[in-house]
Design a protein around this motif. Structure first.
Motif, PDB file in Angstrom:
ATOM      1  N   THR A 150      47.958  33.241  22.827  1.00 64.14           N
ATOM      2  CA  THR A 150      46.898  32.276  22.503  1.00 64.14           C
ATOM      3  C   THR A 150      45.770  32.355  23.531  1.00 64.14           C
ATOM      4  OG1 THR A 150      48.541  30.788  21.506  1.00 64.14           O
ATOM      5  CG2 THR A 150      46.393  29.839  22.047  1.00 64.14           C
ATOM      6  N   GLU A 151      46.142  32.458  24.803  1.00 63.66           N
ATOM      7  CA  GLU A 151      45.130  32.583  25.862  1.00 63.66           C
ATOM      8  C   GLU A 151      44.288  33.834  25.657  1.00 63.66           C
ATOM      9  OE1 GLU A 151      46.830  32.406  29.736  1.00 63.66           O
ATOM     10  OE2 GLU A 151      47.799  30.468  29.394  1.00 63.66           O
ATOM     11  N   GLU A 152      44.946  34.909  25.228  1.00 70.71           N
ATOM     12  CA  GLU A 152      44.215  36.164  25.004  1.00 70.71           C
ATOM     13  C   GLU A 152      43.196  35.994  23.873  1.00 70.71           C
ATOM     14  OE1 GLU A 152      45.131  40.761  23.592  1.00 70.71           O
ATOM     15  OE2 GLU A 152      46.731  39.568  24.508  1.00 70.71           O
ATOM     16  N   VAL A 153      43.597  35.312  22.797  1.00 68.73           N
ATOM     17  CA  VAL A 153      42.675  35.091  21.675  1.00 68.73           C
ATOM     18  C   VAL A 153      41.525  34.195  22.104  1.00 68.73           C
ATOM     19  CG1 VAL A 153      42.437  34.163  19.331  1.00 68.73           C
ATOM     20  CG2 VAL A 153      44.511  35.401  19.975  1.00 68.73           C
ATOM     21  N   ILE A 154      41.824  33.139  22.864  1.00 70.03           N
ATOM     22  CA  ILE A 154      40.779  32.213  23.316  1.00 70.03           C
ATOM     23  C   ILE A 154      39.765  32.940  24.192  1.00 70.03           C
ATOM     24  CG2 ILE A 154      40.332  30.193  24.770  1.00 70.03           C
ATOM     25  CD1 ILE A 154      43.001  29.040  23.781  1.00 70.03           C
ATOM     26  N   LYS A 155      40.236  33.822  25.076  1.00 73.73           N
ATOM     27  CA  LYS A 155      39.328  34.593  25.929  1.00 73.73           C
ATOM     28  C   LYS A 155      38.433  35.502  25.093  1.00 73.73           C
ATOM     29  CE  LYS A 155      42.211  34.639  30.084  1.00 73.73           C
ATOM     30  NZ  LYS A 155      43.051  35.470  30.988  1.00 73.73           N
ATOM     31  N   SER A 156      39.018  36.074  24.026  1.00 75.47           N
ATOM     32  CA  SER A 156      38.204  36.944  23.166  1.00 75.47           C
ATOM     33  C   SER A 156      37.175  36.130  22.398  1.00 75.47           C
ATOM     34  CB  SER A 156      39.096  37.719  22.192  1.00 75.47           C
ATOM     35  OG  SER A 156      39.689  36.863  21.232  1.00 75.47           O
ATOM     36  N   CYS A 157      37.497  34.849  22.091  1.00 81.59           N
ATOM     37  CA  CYS A 157      36.523  33.956  21.439  1.00 81.59           C
ATOM     38  C   CYS A 157      35.353  33.687  22.375  1.00 81.59           C
ATOM     39  CB  CYS A 157      37.180  32.628  21.051  1.00 81.59           C
ATOM     40  SG  CYS A 157      38.296  32.732  19.642  1.00 81.59           S
ATOM     41  N   ASP A 158      35.657  33.506  23.666  1.00 81.62           N
ATOM     42  CA  ASP A 158      34.596  33.232  24.638  1.00 81.62           C
ATOM     43  C   ASP A 158      33.640  34.411  24.756  1.00 81.62           C
ATOM     44  OD1 ASP A 158      35.725  30.791  25.120  1.00 81.62           O
ATOM     45  OD2 ASP A 158      36.882  31.459  26.863  1.00 81.62           O
ATOM     46  N   HIS A 198      38.817  32.111  15.954  1.00 77.92           N
ATOM     47  CA  HIS A 198      38.213  33.415  16.211  1.00 77.92           C
ATOM     48  C   HIS A 198      37.578  33.968  14.934  1.00 77.92           C
ATOM     49  CE1 HIS A 198      37.935  37.744  16.945  1.00 77.92           C
ATOM     50  NE2 HIS A 198      37.999  37.478  18.252  1.00 77.92           N
ATOM     51  N   SER A 199      38.244  33.750  13.804  1.00 82.20           N
ATOM     52  CA  SER A 199      37.736  34.283  12.533  1.00 82.20           C
ATOM     53  C   SER A 199      36.379  33.691  12.175  1.00 82.20           C
ATOM     54  CB  SER A 199      38.739  34.005  11.401  1.00 82.20           C
ATOM     55  OG  SER A 199      38.732  32.629  11.050  1.00 82.20           O
ATOM     56  N   MET A 200      36.127  32.439  12.599  1.00 79.23           N
ATOM     57  CA  MET A 200      34.844  31.801  12.296  1.00 79.23           C
ATOM     58  C   MET A 200      33.742  32.264  13.254  1.00 79.23           C
ATOM     59  SD  MET A 200      35.447  30.254   9.620  1.00 79.23           S
ATOM     60  CE  MET A 200      33.781  29.639   9.498  1.00 79.23           C
ATOM     61  N   ALA A 230      41.274  23.712  12.579  1.00 78.08           N
ATOM     62  CA  ALA A 230      41.927  24.960  12.176  1.00 78.08           C
ATOM     63  C   ALA A 230      42.027  25.055  10.655  1.00 78.08           C
ATOM     64  CB  ALA A 230      43.315  25.053  12.805  1.00 78.08           C
ATOM     65  N   VAL A 231      42.356  23.936  10.007  1.00 76.82           N
ATOM     66  CA  VAL A 231      42.468  23.932   8.545  1.00 76.82           C
ATOM     67  C   VAL A 231      41.116  24.230   7.903  1.00 76.82           C
ATOM     68  CG1 VAL A 231      43.067  22.558   6.513  1.00 76.82           C
ATOM     69  CG2 VAL A 231      44.406  22.320   8.608  1.00 76.82           C
ATOM     70  N   VAL A 232      40.071  23.584   8.390  1.00 81.70           N
ATOM     71  CA  VAL A 232      38.735  23.817   7.837  1.00 81.70           C
ATOM     72  C   VAL A 232      38.299  25.253   8.097  1.00 81.70           C
ATOM     73  CG1 VAL A 232      36.324  23.122   7.930  1.00 81.70           C
ATOM     74  CG2 VAL A 232      38.098  21.393   8.021  1.00 81.70           C
ATOM     75  N   ASN A 233      38.641  25.802   9.262  1.00 85.39           N
ATOM     76  CA  ASN A 233      38.316  27.202   9.547  1.00 85.39           C
ATOM     77  C   ASN A 233      39.004  28.131   8.546  1.00 85.39           C
ATOM     78  OD1 ASN A 233      36.650  26.693  11.721  1.00 85.39           O
ATOM     79  ND2 ASN A 233      38.265  26.898  13.240  1.00 85.39           N
TER      80      ASN A 233
END
Length: 542
Positions: A150-158, A198-200, A230-233
């Motif tokens: 999860t941390e890895e995905v969040i960093k990629s979002c940043d 991330h997808s959004m 998350a649901v709306v995304n």
């Protein structure tokens, strides 16, 4: 099914060894990616006899034992069930030697490890030094790995500064692929939420479609809980999933008879379709309304369908009112095809209008609707908005219970237009005449003591008409709830008039609609609610 091949055996044994207890991100990803194939392999093992399996796969016990300690494998319910069945097949009911007895003891411990937390098990002893039960040990191991991912995905979002940025990290797709088999595990929720966020932010489609499908199905079946964002995304990423959720709500209401005796508004709010997350609420509402509109054109006389549309609109308007002014879109954005002059009078709730002004308000609505009946393009949208705001039709039916004859005409017209928007081979004026006749008989039936038998027979006859049944039933149901006669007499009249099961079923939907309107009103009349519950119980018991 084909027999287990030696190549398959070697492949899966090597996988089990490499995975170990899957406490690294790479091990979790690879395990998750192969879960579907692993289940197929275990199913093949189960198809043959135990002796055949042992001959082809002499180390099957070691293989199964390794899988039993893999938190990713046992977190998947289907894989865990297959493991249990495989272990059960290896168990010797009548052990012939010490080796089989020892094997039985090991199998018992593995079974205890999977389905219980017995302190006497070897599995428990193995992790006792850590102060954890096997179940908690695996849960925390999986949670730790998921946290790192999860941390890895969040960093990629940043690293994505705006919505037009392109995702170059192929690991995001790999992670979503790995998650597909485990979306119902509670530990996976943060990672699923991060992937959807991330997808959004990412301008390219980088999520595995099987992952999207599994998340959507798990949400609908309530086997997965995600934050609203998350649901709306998910729904913004895949409007098809949003349509699926709307169809699921519709099917549950149409097929579940208990829904009409419960609070329909709670059912709607529990469907996740009333999520209020910034301005994205427009997407949810507009897609749902489109689904409902299409179905309504096919089953426009279905009272359950109409009740759902009405309650959905009420819940939506309540959520919209609760939004911050800066996040709130104008009502026009949600009803782009309706004449603006209709929006204010229909979308204003009865609770926001003084009771003494209800008649004037309804007369205003009637005059506006009459002005569009000749305009074919605007006609359907006006009628559909009336269905969405059916609480004003219910209010008209309530007023008709005690209305003076000189005030009844606009109320009867509204009720007729609601149930018979088009002529369909018979004139609306004739239907209005039927409504007027039914209203006259109902006034005598409910407001005269004792109830005249001839009026009772007349109402029954009108209810038997296929053309006007719902209109008459709508009037009848409101008289049962809002007339001031003794409850015993009201229930007696109900028993005599509503004799067919199908008619009772439709009456229950009308009562459910009335109850939802009363629940959203500012005032609460205990006697009316008590009568409503009594009538529902009477119809259900008979």
């Amino acid at each position: 099914m084909e027999a287990v091949s030696e190549t398959d055996v070697q492949f899966w044994m090597a996988k089990a060894v490499n995975w170990g207890e899957a406490t690294s991100c790479s091990a979790l990803l690879d395990t998750s990616r192969h879960l579907g194939s692993l289940r197929s392999f275990l199913q093949q093992v189960l198809q043959g006899s135990t002796s055949e399996a042992m001959k082809m796969f002499p180390f099957v016990g070691q293989f199964l034992g390794r899988l039993c300690w893999n938190p990713c494998v046992i977190a998947d319910e289907r894989s865990q069930r297959l493991l249990l069945r495989c272990l059960n097949c290896l168990y010797s009911a009548e052990p012939l030697n010490a080796v089989e007895q020892k094997a039985n003891m090991w199998i018992k411990n593995m079974l205890c490890h999977l389905i219980s937390e017995e302190e006497g098990s070897v599995a428990h002893a193995t992790v006792k030094h850590a102060g954890l039960t096997p179940k908690r040990y695996h849960s925390e191991a999986l949670q730790k790995v998921v946290s790192l991912m999860t941390e890895e995905v969040i960093k990629s979002c940043d690293g994505l500064p705006n919505t037009s940025a392109r995702c170059s990290n192929g690991n995001i797709h790999a992670m979503s692929t790995a998650c597909a088999a485990l979306v119902t595990c509670p530990q996976m929720s943060p990672l699923i939420g991060a992937l959807l966020k991330h997808s959004m932010l990412c301008g390219s489609s980088c999520l595995n479609q099987e992952f999207i499908k599994e998340v959507s199905e798990a949400l609908i079946s309530k086997r997965l809980v995600l934050e609203d964002e998350a649901v709306v995304n998910l729904w913004c990423y895949s409007p098809t999933c949003l349509e699926g959720a709307a169809v699921s709500l519709l099917e549950s209401v149409l097929s579940d008879h208990e829904t009409m005796t419960q609070s329909l508004d709670k059912h709607v709010n529990g469907s996740l379709l009333q999520i209020n997350f910034r301005n994205r609420v427009r997407l949810c509402v507009c897609v749902c309304v489109c689904v409902f509109r299409n179905v309504l054109t096919e089953i426009d006389e279905n009272l359950a369908m109409r009740a759902l549309i009405q309650v959905f609109t009420v819940c939506f308007l309540q959520r919209l009112t609760g939004q911050k002014p800066q996040d709130r879109l104008p009502l026009r954005a949600f009803f782009p095809h309706v004449m603006p002059s209709l929006l204010t009078p229909l979308l204003t709730a009865p609770s926001e209008v003084p009771r003494e002004a209800w008649l004037d308000h309804l007369s205003w609505i009637r005059s506006l609707l009459q002005s569009v009946t000749e305009n074919e393009e605007a006609f359907f949208e006006a009628w559909f908005l009336l269905v969405q705001c059916g609480y004003w039709v219910d209010t008209a039916a309530e007023l008709l219970v005690l209305a003076a004859p000189e005030n009844a005409e606009p109320l009867l017209w509204l009720l007729t237009f609601f149930h018979h928007p088009t002529n369909r081979g018979h004139q609306r004026s004739q239907q209005t005449a039927v409504a007027r006749e039914a209203w006259t008989h109902l006034r005598m039936l409910f407001l005269t003591r004792p109830p005249p038998p001839r009026h009772l027979s007349a109402v029954k006859e009108l209810l038997s008409s296929s053309l006007s049944a719902n209109l008459v039933l709508h009037l009848f149901s409101n008289f049962t709830v809002f007339s001031h006669g003794p409850v015993s007499i009201i229930t007696e009249i109900t028993d005599k008039v509503l004799t067919e099961a199908a008619v009772k079923h439709r009456a229950l939907w009308i009562l459910a609609s009335i109850r939802c309107r009363l629940n959203s009103a500012a005032t609460w009349d205990d006697s009316v609610h008590s009568r409503l519950r009594t009538l529902q119980d009477t119809l259900l018991q008979t």
